[in-house]
Design an enzyme around this catalytic site. Structure first.
Site, mmCIF file in Angstrom:
data_model
loop_
_atom_site.group_PDB
_atom_site.id
_atom_site.type_symbol
_atom_site.label_atom_id
_atom_site.label_comp_id
_atom_site.label_asym_id
_atom_site.label_seq_id
_atom_site.Cartn_x
_atom_site.Cartn_y
_atom_site.Cartn_z
ATOM 1 N N VAL A 61 0.811 -1.219 0.000
ATOM 2 C CA VAL A 61 0.000 0.000 0.000
ATOM 3 C C VAL A 61 0.845 1.271 0.000
ATOM 4 C CG1 VAL A 61 -0.202 0.252 2.518
ATOM 5 C CG2 VAL A 61 -2.075 1.027 1.050
ATOM 6 N N TYR A 62 2.125 1.185 0.345
ATOM 7 C CA TYR A 62 2.955 2.387 0.417
ATOM 8 C C TYR A 62 3.106 3.012 -0.973
ATOM 9 C CZ TYR A 62 4.474 0.786 5.079
ATOM 10 O OH TYR A 62 4.523 0.370 6.386
ATOM 11 N N SER A 63 2.638 4.237 -1.082
ATOM 12 C CA SER A 63 2.698 4.980 -2.343
ATOM 13 C C SER A 63 2.100 4.186 -3.505
ATOM 14 C CB SER A 63 4.147 5.381 -2.665
ATOM 15 O OG SER A 63 4.647 6.258 -1.683
#
Length: 347
Positions: A61-63
């Protein structure tokens, strides 16, 4: 750089883990957390490797997946031998528009690991973590899906993040009953100013032999030394633009006030004292440190060289200690005699 076993495995990970939530940037909260692009990310990864860090953590989900992509390309461009880096990633959060593009269901886990491996350019991850608790999916389904990934070789070990103690113990019981891969680590929020997990989670981790990875060890930058009761930080800094995680501010400021003279006595930053306190806690396996700049990472890594005295640890414990809550205060009262018996028998 010291290395500790991860849970009950034979895998040793460095006491600091490089977090990559600052990699990628993009829209929404990610632009506020960090916008580290490929070249700068490679400098950070290279500096971490040079310091002895062998552990790196990211999430799908990061960036919007850019963090995994940048991380994988950095490891490739730096020609890092696969066995030299322990790679951890996470699955749970929303990665698409459909109703099944989120959670800890078998469907989302199976889809998620394929996408993560592709972005990371790897054939396996060393630690695959469920990023949050899914009230819509039975724990049995999640545990069985993770075990299947281990048996297939896509994942070496499994862990969890942001779960309650009872949820983790239930999952461990299911894994033991059916001979499935068990959670070997918990990734959780823990700071000198936020010690909530000591009530239930830490005793459980010790009892069950589960490792602890700490996220946001500086409370979203609040314990960096840039903030205080009369010091709100520069415009655009992490806490002024993204006030997370939630912190009891008065207690945090008390901790900062106590850490400043200790930092001055050691000739280091307040951030290093906050990190050093965590590294002195026996339940901690690895502390995740993220950075936007090499000098910020260097300052964080230098915390491994800070030795706090017993008096300094007691001072920080006193100012940050949690207020007593039931049933904890009854454990203390009713167990006093038996603890004394144990102490006497050990002499």
């Amino acid at each position: 750089m010291r290395h500790h076993p991860l849970g009950r495995t034979g895998l040793f990970v460095s006491e600091l883990c490089l977090g990559t939530m600052t990699f990628g940037g993009g829209e929404g909260i990610w632009s506020q957390i960090g916008d580290v692009q490929q070249a700068d990310a490679e400098r950070l990864v290279g500096a971490a490797l040079d310091a002895g860090i062998n552990f790196i953590d990211t999430a799908d989900v990061y960036s919007g997946g850019l963090s995994e992509q940048i991380t994988g390309q950095a490891l490739k461009n730096l020609k890092v031998p696969r066995e030299s880096m322990i790679v951890a990633t996470k699955v749970f959060s929303e990665t698409g528009t459909g109703p099944n593009a989120r959670g800890a269901s078998r469907s989302h886990i199976m889809d998620g690991v394929k996408a993560s491996l592709k972005r990371l350019q790897l054939d396996h991850v060393d630690l695959y973590q469920i990023h949050g608790f899914d009230p819509a999916t039975p724990i049995e389904e999640t545990v069985r899906a993770l075990d299947q990934l281990v048996r297939q070789g896509h994942v070496r070990n499994v862990g969890v993040s942001n779960w309650a103690a009872w949820q983790i113990v239930k999952a461990l019981g299911i894994a033991e009953r059916w001979g499935l891969s068990r959670f070997e680590s918990l990734q959780a929020y823990y700071t000198v100013a936020g010690r909530d997990l000591e009530r239930e989670l830490v005793p459980m981790l010790r009892s069950e032999g589960v490792g602890l990875m700490v996220w946001s060890p500086l409370a979203g930058g609040l314990l960096s030394g840039k903030y205080g009761r009369d010091q709100q930080g520069e415009q655009g800094s992490r806490r002024t633009s993204f006030d997370f995680p939630p912190v009891h501010k008065d207690r945090a400021y008390d901790c900062i006030d106590a850490m400043r003279p200790i930092a001055e006595a050691h000739g280091v930053s307040v951030a290093q004292i906050a990190l050093a306190w965590l590294l002195h806690q026996p339940q901690v396996t690895s502390v995740i440190v993220g950075a936007k700049r090499p000098e910020q990472l260097a300052d964080n890594m230098a915390a491994t060289q800070v030795e706090l005295s017993a008096a300094e640890l007691e001072q920080l414990d006193a100012v940050s200690r949690l207020p007593a809550e039931y049933p904890g205060w009854m454990f203390t009262r009713q167990g006093e005699y038996r603890r004394k018996q144990l102490a006497d028998s050990a002499r």
